[in-house]
Design an enzyme around this catalytic site. Structure first.
Site, short mmCIF file in Angstrom:
data_model
loop_
_atom_site.label_atom_id
_atom_site.label_comp_id
_atom_site.label_asym_id
_atom_site.label_seq_id
_atom_site.Cartn_x
_atom_site.Cartn_y
_atom_site.Cartn_z
N GLU A 12 13.67 -41.94 -36.52
CA GLU A 12 13.71 -41.39 -37.87
C GLU A 12 14.96 -40.52 -38.07
OE1 GLU A 12 11.01 -37.38 -37.62
OE2 GLU A 12 9.89 -39.27 -37.40
N ARG A 72 4.63 -37.98 -32.60
CA ARG A 72 6.02 -38.35 -32.42
C ARG A 72 6.15 -39.87 -32.49
NH1 ARG A 72 6.83 -33.82 -33.62
NH2 ARG A 72 7.91 -32.19 -32.41
N HIS A 92 7.72 -37.41 -42.22
CA HIS A 92 7.55 -36.34 -41.23
C HIS A 92 7.26 -35.00 -41.94
CE1 HIS A 92 8.73 -35.09 -36.88
NE2 HIS A 92 7.71 -34.37 -37.33
#
Length: 312
Positions: A259, A230, A277
């Site tokens: 993000e 994360r 991601h």
């Protein structure tokens, strides 16, 4: 009558018929879930989401008939679990479903950052080969520190030790029985020891900015950090400063704090490799994650025991 589920995640289209065949009506709301919850929240008995998006207490309040919330991956940090439990709402997640993909991606970022693969690709394409001749460190035999020795951390350790003969160290809240490598009770001590620091711990308030300026300074000028967990775990401002000033050698990041926004100061740096991601995005992972969510919602509405309720 099909059971209505609100789908807040980008579920691959091929999985939708599986849910429909099991008796669920899928209401896709990836872009407009806030509006749908505000205007139609009472319709839904289940929610499919993911950890970084989560489901807030306010949203839960707007869904009086909600019975279950399923997170597609292992993370559930932005689901208000306390608010859900106060209402008797079940919360599940998907531990172990994307371990292989995420661990593979961690090693890809590690190698890309250390060997300057992305700048090298650009240099080769433009024909300016002389600009890409600087020495780059090898990976084999180096020291790999892992923050978070869960399933993904263990899989990264296996790849590092087995594929590259790396020495393994790790930091966790407590030692993990049977874990490979040396346990470091302090993250700073682990960073001082390591050549590469891979982040594989859960997100949430307990780990926010755990990798701070002190940890990065301990990692040192020859060190690299890789994050497939994360973005909030790293103090992003401290990381940008460390990369910009050469306090660390480089970074490979699949996740960012805030993000999908990418700070211009980070995007401008040559010594960082970014991916959007996608570490857990693989056909095999997607099938496993969707299948586990389907099993959990099916078990819930059939009155059976949930397969993977969140801990606690």
């Amino acid at each position: 009558m099909p059971i209505p589920l609100l789908v807040m995640l980008p579920l691959e289209p091929q999985f939708v018929p599986q849910f429909e065949a099991a008796g669920f009506a899928m209401h896709m709301a990836v872009e407009n879930h806030a509006e749908i919850i505000a205007t139609r929240g009472a319709e839904f008995r289940g929610v499919l989401t993911f950890g970084t998006l989560g489901l807030s207490a306010a949203d839960i309040d707007r869904m009086p008939n909600l019975e279950i919330v399923c997170a597609i991956g292992a993370g559930y940090e932005n689901i208000d679990v306390a608010a859900a439990r106060a209402r008797g709402i079940a919360v599940t997640h998907g531990p172990g479903t994307n371990v292989i993909s995420v661990a593979d991606h961690a090693m890809a970022l590690l190698m890309a950052a250390a060997r300057l693969i992305v700048p090298g690709d650009r240099i080769a394409r433009t024909g300016e080969w002389s600009k890409g001749k600087q020495m780059r460190p090898t990976i084999t035999g180096k020291k790999l520190g892992i923050l978070g020795m869960g399933r993904i951390g263990a899989a990264i350790a296996k790849r590092g030790a087995g594929g590259f003969d790396m020495k393994i160290g790790y930091h966790n809240r407590r030692p993990v029985e049977g874990a490979s490598g040396t346990y470091f009770p302090s993250l700073v001590a682990l960073a001082e020891w390591a050549d590469f620091l891979a982040i594989a711990s859960p997100g949430g308030p307990a780990t926010r900015h755990l990798v701070n300026a002190d940890v990065l300074a301990a990692l040192g000028k020859a060190g690299y950090v890789v994050n497939i967990a994360r973005g909030s775990i790293i103090d992003q401002a401290a990381l940008i400063e460390a990369l910009r000033t050469g306090k660390i050698a480089g970074a490979g990041l699949d996740v960012l704090d805030g993000e999908p926004a990418v700070p211009l100061a980070l995007a401008a740096l040559e010594n960082v490799v970014l991916s959007p991601h996608i570490a857990g995005r693989a056909p095999e992972s997607e099938a496993a994650m969707a299948g586990l969510m389907l099993e959990n919602v099916t078990a819930h509405f059939a009155g059976r025991t949930l397969l993977t309720p969140v801990p606690g």
